[in-house]
Enzyme design. Sequence first.
Site, PDB file in Angstrom:
ATOM      1  N   LYS A 254      33.036  20.902   8.795  1.00 39.15           N
ATOM      2  CA  LYS A 254      32.185  19.913   8.366  1.00 39.15           C
ATOM      3  C   LYS A 254      31.562  19.254   9.710  1.00 39.15           C
ATOM      4  O   LYS A 254      30.442  19.248   9.827  1.00 39.15           O
ATOM      5  CB  LYS A 254      32.825  18.912   7.514  1.00 39.15           C
ATOM      6  CG  LYS A 254      31.842  17.611   7.063  1.00 39.15           C
ATOM      7  CD  LYS A 254      32.605  16.504   6.575  1.00 39.15           C
ATOM      8  CE  LYS A 254      32.990  15.732   7.869  1.00 39.15           C
ATOM      9  NZ  LYS A 254      33.297  14.234   7.150  1.00 39.15           N
ATOM     10  N   ASP A 272      30.633  16.870   2.800  1.00 38.50           N
ATOM     11  CA  ASP A 272      31.585  15.716   2.942  1.00 38.50           C
ATOM     12  C   ASP A 272      31.796  15.203   1.307  1.00 38.50           C
ATOM     13  O   ASP A 272      31.433  15.908   0.453  1.00 38.50           O
ATOM     14  CB  ASP A 272      30.603  14.452   3.664  1.00 38.50           C
ATOM     15  CG  ASP A 272      29.634  13.836   3.212  1.00 38.50           C
ATOM     16  OD1 ASP A 272      29.209  14.702   1.855  1.00 38.50           O
ATOM     17  OD2 ASP A 272      29.070  12.947   3.211  1.00 38.50           O
TER      18      ASP A 272
END
Length: 386
Positions: A254, A272
């Site tokens: 991420k 997320d």
Amino acid sequence: MTATKTASKKAVSKKGAPVEDVSGKAAPARSATGKKAAPPAAAAKKSVSKKAAPAKAVAKKTAPAKTAAKRTAPASGDGTKSAPAKTAAKKSAPAKTAAKKTVPAKTVPAKTAAKKAPPGQSSVAEPPRDESHTALVRRARRINRELAEVYPYAHPELDFQNPFQLIVATVLSAQTTDLRVNQTTPALFAKYPTPEDLAEANAEEVEEILRPTGFFRAKTKSVIGLSKALQDDFGGEVPGRLEDLVKLPGVGRKTAFVVLGNAFGRPGITVDTHFQRLVRRWKWTEQTEPDKIEAAVGALFPKSEWTMLSHHVIFHGRRICHARKPACGACPIAPLCPAYGEGETDPEKARKLLKYEKGGFPGQRLNPPQAYLDAGGIPAPPLGAG
């Protein structure tokens, strides 16, 4: 002659025919056993009741027939069915037809969705359960296009001026808000502007700066270790490849895609918490692991759209499609959302749930892009401000 007459009378009486007694009246007929014979009317009633037994059995099997049987008049004495019974039987047929017609009415979801539709929309299109892959791709891309019109100013909501600041800010954003990170990093970067500076920093001093972000001891260890790795392995520069970024302390896929997409212009999907929630609500995927979500969603869009897709989805998740109470009544993509109705559907009440620039409140960044300000966005206040 008298004897012959008497004998004939006795013979007739044995056959059960009426005979004249001494008084001249006809005696009641008797059966062969000598008992009195039942009147013809009573016999007819008994025969009718015996014949009606099968009809009663049928009535138990079919509820409508039973109802009709209750309403029918008793059979006539000659064993034939009376007219009212026949009429009642005819009337029960439409009830059966009506029952058949009411079966489609069980498809309530579409009706319910139509009632909950926002003003100006006739109904909310719920994707079919057997939605094909092609239909899913079309719906997903249409949602992204709609969000692009709603959030033309979408951007990463972390303040940064270079790749080093972005990667550090992204690591610090774990388990806290971007706003709190943006309020904390100005002091951090003012004191430690380069990887070399932060690599040689005193851990206790860094902890004190990072305390507002939560988990400050673990985060201090991560950013100092990250800075040392950049200094030792990459000459103090943030690498621009995924395989190199994920080797750095505290950096996962991420964080790596945030850096690649926003600091180097290389496409990446940022999975997320907001992104995970929304793509599952929209039925883009049923996966729960970030890596699998990334792969499933990435297959629906051209690679060139990945970075902005992430911004659109995250912006929408923070402003309208909240975790606990989505503002469904103010959602621009309600007709495309299978989860419409999970949140507040009343338009007036839904508008009160909007956040950031959509609700007239400050955003996440202290220094947002000009496009955001032009759209009515408000800069976030610095740390300690009211």
